[in-house]
Design a protein around this motif. Structure first.
Motif, PDB file in Angstrom:
ATOM      1  N   GLU A 164       0.703  -1.395   0.202  1.00  0.00           N
ATOM      2  CA  GLU A 164      -0.534  -0.369   0.046  1.00  0.00           C
ATOM      3  C   GLU A 164       1.019   1.625   0.191  1.00  0.00           C
ATOM      4  O   GLU A 164       0.624   2.142   1.013  1.00  0.00           O
ATOM      5  CB  GLU A 164      -1.016  -0.128   0.933  1.00  0.00           C
ATOM      6  N   ASN A 290      -5.737  -5.236  -2.077  1.00  0.00           N
ATOM      7  CA  ASN A 290      -5.912  -4.920  -0.963  1.00  0.00           C
ATOM      8  C   ASN A 290      -7.365  -3.904  -0.299  1.00  0.00           C
ATOM      9  O   ASN A 290      -7.902  -2.929  -0.769  1.00  0.00           O
ATOM     10  CB  ASN A 290      -5.107  -4.385   0.517  1.00  0.00           C
ATOM     11  N   TRP A 407      -1.685   0.240  14.435  1.00  0.00           N
ATOM     12  CA  TRP A 407      -0.910   1.269  13.881  1.00  0.00           C
ATOM     13  C   TRP A 407      -1.623   2.799  14.864  1.00  0.00           C
ATOM     14  O   TRP A 407      -1.706   2.298  16.071  1.00  0.00           O
ATOM     15  CB  TRP A 407      -1.107   1.201  12.713  1.00  0.00           C
TER      16      TRP A 407
HETATM   17  C1  BGC Z   1      -2.457  -2.622   6.195  1.00  0.00           C
HETATM   18  C2  BGC Z   1      -2.814  -3.004   7.384  1.00  0.00           C
HETATM   19  C3  BGC Z   1      -3.634  -2.606   8.728  1.00  0.00           C
HETATM   20  C4  BGC Z   1      -5.187  -2.916   7.801  1.00  0.00           C
HETATM   21  C5  BGC Z   1      -6.234  -2.228   8.874  1.00  0.00           C
HETATM   22  C6  BGC Z   1      -3.913  -1.751   5.553  1.00  0.00           C
HETATM   23  O1  BGC Z   1      -4.224  -0.686   5.173  1.00  0.00           O
HETATM   24  O2  BGC Z   1      -2.144  -2.978   4.919  1.00  0.00           O
HETATM   25  O3  BGC Z   1      -1.586  -2.919   7.852  1.00  0.00           O
HETATM   26  O4  BGC Z   1      -3.832  -3.341   9.342  1.00  0.00           O
HETATM   27  O5  BGC Z   1      -5.369  -1.997   6.495  1.00  0.00           O
HETATM   28  O6  BGC Z   1      -6.279  -1.144   8.651  1.00  0.00           O
END
Ligand code: BGC
Length: 445
Positions: A164, A290, A407
């Motif tokens: 990402e 994603n 995060w």
């Molecule tokens: C990221 C993950 C994060 C997930 C949920 C994605 O943007 O790659 O690291 O935990 O979303 O926020």
């Protein structure tokens, strides 16, 4: 549940900083996230990832869980500062040994390892000299990719360069919500280009090591205009250009999109040098997608530095993160990519899809996370629908195996199929774990 095509791969995803812990052990260097967590008071309730899920020590248990789940593929990320504590130069042998053990244990469990090289944990030493705003970081990333591939490439066939790059640029460099915490708005754009250049150089290094299957993973969130006005439609287009075009066009088409809506000339970006786009557009074996939700856009408020405003969907269920649950957005993501990129599009892999629900254990310790099951089931159906409509999708990986360090939200947002007790780190599979196990088993019959 419809049957997905034969050979379709099922899996789970994680990332190093979010699960490993052991941040000060066995020679690991510091990453921008260690610095951010400890100095910015930006993490909810001051949570840290110093121990996280303690996966660094408990990985055999986690592999046993995956084996029970029956997954084909496990996507994890390699921590750059564990391999090269200063980002460049001396290699930390203990760091490589860890991933070596992990990969061997996965293969022994008949799980295909899929390694992401960068999931946001840049070595702090590289941030100190400019991070992704500095062109040299791209070269450093290529070197690091070569070091990892030289050690693991005989057993790891599936590689992802970046996770990402849009989110990393937006949250880390434009809005200051993630490490390294810069609030540069559109001046963050060099961090996009340098990540993409790093991707291209990493592809070269991986190919030189004979890597079999190489992808880049982007986040995709289809843009939905809030209303029918020309302004809302233009806002939606501008968002799509920044979020999707800026990170997909160079990789698949070898050019940046028209950035006029941002007051930027996409053909004359000052940080793009001759030959960069050819490097960035090296052929790939797949594109990682994603997907969590679509984004609703309205015209910008006067004085806004951006040509759009994000707004909430009305009357739509949300996860505990407040994210709208709209599985049709996943179908659309996949069919739009298929239509818009045509022959330039490699096969697609859903490298993350999942939801945050904070479901507490009941009196017997069971975790009945029905909402997660509903979310995942609807999204798997959305993938099947896209395949019916012609999208070439090869795999689906749930984010995430474990409740982990989310995060800026610390341990408050829980995406796991497996509950991890924040104190004991004991693992308890949730109802969604059993649901996914049955789904995978059913698809194999
Ligand atoms: C990221 C993950 C994060 C997930 C949920 C994605 O943007 O790659 O690291 O935990 O979303 O926020």
């Amino acid at each position: 549940m419809p049957s997905l095509p034969g050979g379709f791969a099922w899996g789970v995803s994680t990332s190093a900083f979010q699960i490993e812990g052991a941040t000060g052990e066995e020679g690991r260097g510091q990453s921008i996230w260690d610095t951010f967590v400890h100095s910015h008071e930006k993490i909810r309730d001051g949570h840290t990832a110093d121990t996280a899920c303690d996966h660094y020590h408990r990985y055999p248990e986690d592999i046993a869980l995956m084996r029970r789940l029956g997954v084909d593929v496990y996507r994890f990320s390699v921590s750059w500062p564990r391999i090269l504590p200063a980002g460049v130069g001396a290699v930390n042998a203990a760091g490589l040994d860890f991933y070596d053990r992990l990969v061997d244990a996965l293969l022994a469990a008949e799980i295909t390892p899929m390694a992401t090289l960068f999931h946001w944990d840049l070595p702090q030493a590289l941030e100190d000299v400019g991070g992704w705003l500095d062109r040299d970081t791209a070269g450093r990333f290529g070197e690091y990719a070569g070091v990892v591939a030289a050690r693991l490439g005989d057993r790891v066939r599936h590689w992802i360069t970046l996770n990402e790059p849009f989110e990393h640029m937006a949250l880390g460099y434009a809005l200051g919500r993630h490490a390294p915490g810069h609030s540069l708005l559109l001046d963050a754009l060099p961090a996009a280009h340098h990540q993409l250049l790093g991707h291209g150089l990493a592809v070269e290094a991986l190919r030189a090591s004979g890597a079999g299957h190489v992808m880049l993973t982007n986040s995709y969130s289809p843009a939905v205009p809030a209303g029918g006005s020309e302004e809302d439609v233009a806002a939606s287009r501008a968002y799509d250009t920044l979020h999707r075009g800026m990170f997909t066009d160079p990789v698949l088409l070898g050019r940046y999109p028209d950035l006029a809506a941002f007051g930027v000339d996409g053909d004359a970006l000052p940080f793009v040098e001759d030959g960069d786009l050819a490097t960035i557009a090296a052929p790939l074996d797949g594109l990682g997608v994603n997907y969590y939700n679509p984004t609703r856009l309205a015209a910008p408020v006067p004085g806004s530095p951006l040509p759009f405003e994000t707004t909430e969907f009305e009357g739509v269920d949300t996860t505990d993160f407040g994210w709208p649950v709209l599985p049709s957005g996943l179908t659309r993501t996949l069919t739009d990519l298929t239509e818009d990129y045509g022959d330039a599009l490699p096969p697609l892999w859903i490298t993350e899809n999942g939801c945050s629900y904070f479901t507490a254990p009941d009196a017997d310790g069971a975790i009945a996370d029905r909402a997660r099951i509903d979310y995942l089931e609807a999204h798997v159906r959305a993938v099947a629908e896209a395949i019916d409509q012609g999208a070439d999708v090869r795999g689906y990986l749930v984010w995430s195996l474990l409740d982990n360090f989310e995060w800026a939200e610390g341990y408050h947002q829980r995406f796991g199929l497996v509950h991890v007790d924040p104190e004991s780190r004991n693992r308890t599979p949730k109802a969604s774990f059993d649901w996914y196990r049955e789904l995978i088993a059913g698809q194999r019959r």
